[in-house]
Design a protein around this motif. Sequence first.
Motif, PDB file in Angstrom:
ATOM      1  N   SER A  93       0.839  -1.200   0.000  1.00 56.57           N
ATOM      2  CA  SER A  93       0.000   0.000   0.000  1.00 56.57           C
ATOM      3  C   SER A  93       0.874   1.249   0.000  1.00 56.57           C
ATOM      4  O   SER A  93       1.988   1.257   0.527  1.00 56.57           O
ATOM      5  CB  SER A  93      -0.921   0.006   1.219  1.00 56.57           C
ATOM      6  N   ILE A  94       0.350   2.309  -0.586  1.00 59.92           N
ATOM      7  CA  ILE A  94       1.099   3.556  -0.764  1.00 59.92           C
ATOM      8  C   ILE A  94       0.635   4.582   0.269  1.00 59.92           C
ATOM      9  O   ILE A  94      -0.566   4.805   0.444  1.00 59.92           O
ATOM     10  CB  ILE A  94       0.900   4.097  -2.190  1.00 59.92           C
ATOM     11  N   PHE A  95       1.593   5.213   0.934  1.00 54.60           N
ATOM     12  CA  PHE A  95       1.323   6.109   2.047  1.00 54.60           C
ATOM     13  C   PHE A  95       1.862   7.512   1.804  1.00 54.60           C
ATOM     14  O   PHE A  95       2.910   7.681   1.161  1.00 54.60           O
ATOM     15  CB  PHE A  95       1.968   5.566   3.329  1.00 54.60           C
ATOM     16  N   ARG A  96       1.212   8.501   2.369  1.00 53.75           N
ATOM     17  CA  ARG A  96       1.741   9.857   2.455  1.00 53.75           C
ATOM     18  C   ARG A  96       2.811   9.841   3.544  1.00 53.75           C
ATOM     19  O   ARG A  96       2.493   9.635   4.709  1.00 53.75           O
ATOM     20  CB  ARG A  96       0.637  10.850   2.839  1.00 53.75           C
ATOM     21  N   ILE A  97       4.054  10.079   3.177  1.00 51.48           N
ATOM     22  CA  ILE A  97       5.106  10.030   4.193  1.00 51.48           C
ATOM     23  C   ILE A  97       5.462  11.413   4.720  1.00 51.48           C
ATOM     24  O   ILE A  97       6.266  11.540   5.646  1.00 51.48           O
ATOM     25  CB  ILE A  97       6.368   9.303   3.684  1.00 51.48           C
ATOM     26  N   TYR A  98       4.917  12.458   4.142  1.00 52.41           N
ATOM     27  CA  TYR A  98       5.112  13.826   4.615  1.00 52.41           C
ATOM     28  C   TYR A  98       6.575  14.090   4.992  1.00 52.41           C
ATOM     29  O   TYR A  98       7.451  14.027   4.145  1.00 52.41           O
ATOM     30  CB  TYR A  98       4.141  14.135   5.754  1.00 52.41           C
ATOM     31  N   SER A  99       6.883  14.372   6.252  1.00 49.21           N
ATOM     32  CA  SER A  99       8.235  14.833   6.598  1.00 49.21           C
ATOM     33  C   SER A  99       9.309  13.762   6.501  1.00 49.21           C
ATOM     34  O   SER A  99      10.496  14.084   6.637  1.00 49.21           O
ATOM     35  CB  SER A  99       8.240  15.446   8.006  1.00 49.21           C
ATOM     36  N   MET A 100       8.945  12.522   6.255  1.00 46.13           N
ATOM     37  CA  MET A 100       9.974  11.537   5.945  1.00 46.13           C
ATOM     38  C   MET A 100      10.553  11.779   4.557  1.00 46.13           C
ATOM     39  O   MET A 100      11.501  11.112   4.138  1.00 46.13           O
ATOM     40  CB  MET A 100       9.430  10.117   6.087  1.00 46.13           C
ATOM     41  N   GLY A 292       7.806  17.655   2.490  1.00 45.78           N
ATOM     42  CA  GLY A 292       6.729  16.772   2.898  1.00 45.78           C
ATOM     43  C   GLY A 292       5.846  16.277   1.786  1.00 45.78           C
ATOM     44  O   GLY A 292       4.692  15.917   2.045  1.00 45.78           O
ATOM     45  N   GLY A 293       6.339  16.185   0.561  1.00 46.94           N
ATOM     46  CA  GLY A 293       5.463  15.894  -0.559  1.00 46.94           C
ATOM     47  C   GLY A 293       5.468  14.487  -1.103  1.00 46.94           C
ATOM     48  O   GLY A 293       4.681  14.172  -1.991  1.00 46.94           O
ATOM     49  N   LEU A 294       6.332  13.609  -0.594  1.00 39.76           N
ATOM     50  CA  LEU A 294       6.464  12.294  -1.214  1.00 39.76           C
ATOM     51  C   LEU A 294       5.463  11.275  -0.690  1.00 39.76           C
ATOM     52  O   LEU A 294       4.992  11.363   0.442  1.00 39.76           O
ATOM     53  CB  LEU A 294       7.866  11.743  -1.008  1.00 39.76           C
ATOM     54  N   LEU A 295       5.171  10.317  -1.546  1.00 44.26           N
ATOM     55  CA  LEU A 295       4.427   9.114  -1.178  1.00 44.26           C
ATOM     56  C   LEU A 295       5.373   7.938  -1.338  1.00 44.26           C
ATOM     57  O   LEU A 295       6.276   7.964  -2.177  1.00 44.26           O
ATOM     58  CB  LEU A 295       3.214   8.933  -2.084  1.00 44.26           C
ATOM     59  N   SER A 296       5.147   6.893  -0.528  1.00 45.21           N
ATOM     60  CA  SER A 296       6.055   5.750  -0.611  1.00 45.21           C
ATOM     61  C   SER A 296       5.396   4.526   0.008  1.00 45.21           C
ATOM     62  O   SER A 296       4.281   4.593   0.531  1.00 45.21           O
ATOM     63  CB  SER A 296       7.376   6.070   0.098  1.00 45.21           C
ATOM     64  N   GLU A 299       8.340  -0.952   1.839  1.00 44.83           N
ATOM     65  CA  GLU A 299       9.468  -1.592   1.151  1.00 44.83           C
ATOM     66  C   GLU A 299      10.426  -0.572   0.567  1.00 44.83           C
ATOM     67  O   GLU A 299      11.652  -0.698   0.699  1.00 44.83           O
ATOM     68  CB  GLU A 299       8.940  -2.494   0.041  1.00 44.83           C
ATOM     69  N   ASP A 300       9.871   0.430  -0.094  1.00 47.03           N
ATOM     70  CA  ASP A 300      10.721   1.451  -0.707  1.00 47.03           C
ATOM     71  C   ASP A 300      11.511   2.215   0.343  1.00 47.03           C
ATOM     72  O   ASP A 300      12.711   2.479   0.174  1.00 47.03           O
ATOM     73  CB  ASP A 300       9.879   2.414  -1.540  1.00 47.03           C
ATOM     74  N   TYR A 301      10.837   2.588   1.420  1.00 46.52           N
ATOM     75  CA  TYR A 301      11.569   3.371   2.429  1.00 46.52           C
ATOM     76  C   TYR A 301      12.600   2.508   3.147  1.00 46.52           C
ATOM     77  O   TYR A 301      13.639   3.011   3.583  1.00 46.52           O
ATOM     78  CB  TYR A 301      10.617   4.033   3.433  1.00 46.52           C
ATOM     79  N   MET A 302      12.346   1.217   3.223  1.00 48.18           N
ATOM     80  CA  MET A 302      13.353   0.322   3.782  1.00 48.18           C
ATOM     81  C   MET A 302      14.582   0.282   2.879  1.00 48.18           C
ATOM     82  O   MET A 302      15.726   0.242   3.362  1.00 48.18           O
ATOM     83  CB  MET A 302      12.775  -1.081   3.962  1.00 48.18           C
ATOM     84  N   LYS A 303      14.387   0.280   1.567  1.00 48.41           N
ATOM     85  CA  LYS A 303      15.528   0.312   0.642  1.00 48.41           C
ATOM     86  C   LYS A 303      16.363   1.571   0.870  1.00 48.41           C
ATOM     87  O   LYS A 303      17.602   1.503   0.930  1.00 48.41           O
ATOM     88  CB  LYS A 303      15.034   0.266  -0.801  1.00 48.41           C
ATOM     89  N   PHE A 304      15.692   2.712   0.959  1.00 48.80           N
ATOM     90  CA  PHE A 304      16.415   3.954   1.210  1.00 48.80           C
ATOM     91  C   PHE A 304      17.172   3.866   2.527  1.00 48.80           C
ATOM     92  O   PHE A 304      18.364   4.222   2.611  1.00 48.80           O
ATOM     93  CB  PHE A 304      15.434   5.135   1.232  1.00 48.80           C
ATOM     94  N   GLY A 382      10.056  11.177  11.317  1.00 49.12           N
ATOM     95  CA  GLY A 382       8.691  10.704  11.124  1.00 49.12           C
ATOM     96  C   GLY A 382       7.917  11.660  10.244  1.00 49.12           C
ATOM     97  O   GLY A 382       8.437  12.686   9.807  1.00 49.12           O
ATOM     98  N   GLY A 383       6.663  11.308   9.972  1.00 48.26           N
ATOM     99  CA  GLY A 383       5.805  12.137   9.139  1.00 48.26           C
ATOM    100  C   GLY A 383       4.539  12.521   9.864  1.00 48.26           C
ATOM    101  O   GLY A 383       4.120  11.864  10.822  1.00 48.26           O
ATOM    102  N   ALA A 384       3.884  13.569   9.397  1.00 52.89           N
ATOM    103  CA  ALA A 384       2.698  14.113  10.056  1.00 52.89           C
ATOM    104  C   ALA A 384       1.552  13.113  10.127  1.00 52.89           C
ATOM    105  O   ALA A 384       0.717  13.184  11.028  1.00 52.89           O
ATOM    106  CB  ALA A 384       2.226  15.382   9.339  1.00 52.89           C
ATOM    107  N   ALA A 385       1.489  12.187   9.182  1.00 52.45           N
ATOM    108  CA  ALA A 385       0.413  11.196   9.190  1.00 52.45           C
ATOM    109  C   ALA A 385       0.808   9.939   9.958  1.00 52.45           C
ATOM    110  O   ALA A 385       0.219   8.878   9.771  1.00 52.45           O
ATOM    111  CB  ALA A 385      -0.006  10.827   7.769  1.00 52.45           C
ATOM    112  N   GLY A 386       1.810  10.045  10.842  1.00 55.56           N
ATOM    113  CA  GLY A 386       2.152   8.968  11.748  1.00 55.56           C
ATOM    114  C   GLY A 386       3.196   7.994  11.274  1.00 55.56           C
ATOM    115  O   GLY A 386       3.555   7.058  11.996  1.00 55.56           O
ATOM    116  N   THR A 387       3.725   8.156  10.047  1.00 58.05           N
ATOM    117  CA  THR A 387       4.774   7.256   9.572  1.00 58.05           C
ATOM    118  C   THR A 387       6.060   7.502  10.357  1.00 58.05           C
ATOM    119  O   THR A 387       6.358   8.626  10.748  1.00 58.05           O
ATOM    120  CB  THR A 387       5.044   7.471   8.076  1.00 58.05           C
TER     121      THR A 387
END
Length: 426
Positions: A93-100, A292-296, A299-304, A382-387
């Motif tokens: 699933s794709i998430f708003r990661i905001y400040s991440m 704060g504009g990316l979605l991810s 898995e992708d953020y784990m790669k980073f 972290g991000g504003a939406a709790g990520t």
Amino acid sequence: MHFKSLRSTLVLATALIGLAAQVSAQNLSYDSPESVGMSPERLERIAPVLQQYVDDGELVGVVSMLARRGEIVHFEEFGNLNKNTGQALATDSIFRIYSMTKPITTLAVMMLYEEGKLQLTDPVERYLPEFANIRVAGPGGSLVPPQRPMTVQMLMTHSAGLTYGVFGDTMVDRQYRDANVMTSPDLDTFIARLGQIPLQYQPGTRFHYSVATDVLGALVEAVSGLSLGEFFQQRIFGPLEMEDTFFQVPADKLNRFGTNHTYNPQTGELEVSDSPDASNFVNRQTFESGGGGLLSTAEDYMKFSQMVLNGGELDGVRIIGSKTLEYMTQNHLPGIFGDNGQHAPDTLPGFVNGTGFGLGFAVIEDPTAAGGIGSEGEYYWGGAAGTIFWIDPVEELIGVVMIQHMNVQVPLRAAFKALAYGAIVD
């Protein structure tokens, strides 16, 4: 690299244990938890805790992921993608990661720094002339000259004197709101509006969480000649095979994009605050926000994150130098905050004693003072939406949690960290 669900891959990993060669930590792969000093039985404690948050209505859905020494040892999903429709959450699933987004943007600037295209001590106005005549808010509404230039490095540490305009009600905050800085249609307009507003503080004098990383995004564009999205794709996402990280959801992936929710203190319930069909992330996102504009995906953020932990390399692809990352993950503001809690930041109450700030990451200098399990030198954001994510270079441990909830009411980061570290047995 395409990852499968942990539940299926661990069966294969167990069947092949003893036959397969040990995979280098420079790669990200699946293996048995025992191979990296973690207890499968203790990792099983994670699911009931996260599922309980969902069952109690405190979270709609969660994807959680853990990797140690380059091996993924936990990857599960709980709950729904959308509270109203009941669509099940998936590990992709794709998430708003905001400040991440911020660590990625900061790393992009450091890549340009490595190439000699800028210096960290350079005045920002050298690349963004809109800031050439910037002033600083003084006593009684006066405007005074800056005592020192606003530099690239100050942007990275949120000590440039900028703000967000939404956390306070100073004269400068009100000017941000009046100028609609945060709703600018594109990055050029954003910089033009921002350049007309005074700084809230003298540059280099204090940490103040701000739009500084969005300014870094504009700097990437000015120096590289690419849009921020193009730079990310060509230099970071493409090489790392982060196929689900972007500023706008492609049409063929819309069914994987979730609803954002907000906790309503009046009702005590989570309510839908941004649905996929109406979201700016779907309907032509023209402002590519480096702050704060990316979605991810998890898995992708784990790669980073694994690339960062590896010192800049993943699967044989080098993104940035190891010494550069070492520099980024040190505390750069010992005289502003992080000095045993002195000069605590005024806009991030989550910062506690024992915490410092590097370039794009918060840094734990004293886990005991910080009040949580972990290691000295851990860095996170972290991000504003709790990520949330954290990287522990001592234990070679990475945690990533994806949710879509503003104003989160549960101690998700603390609980997940306790469960993760409790599973380390070597």
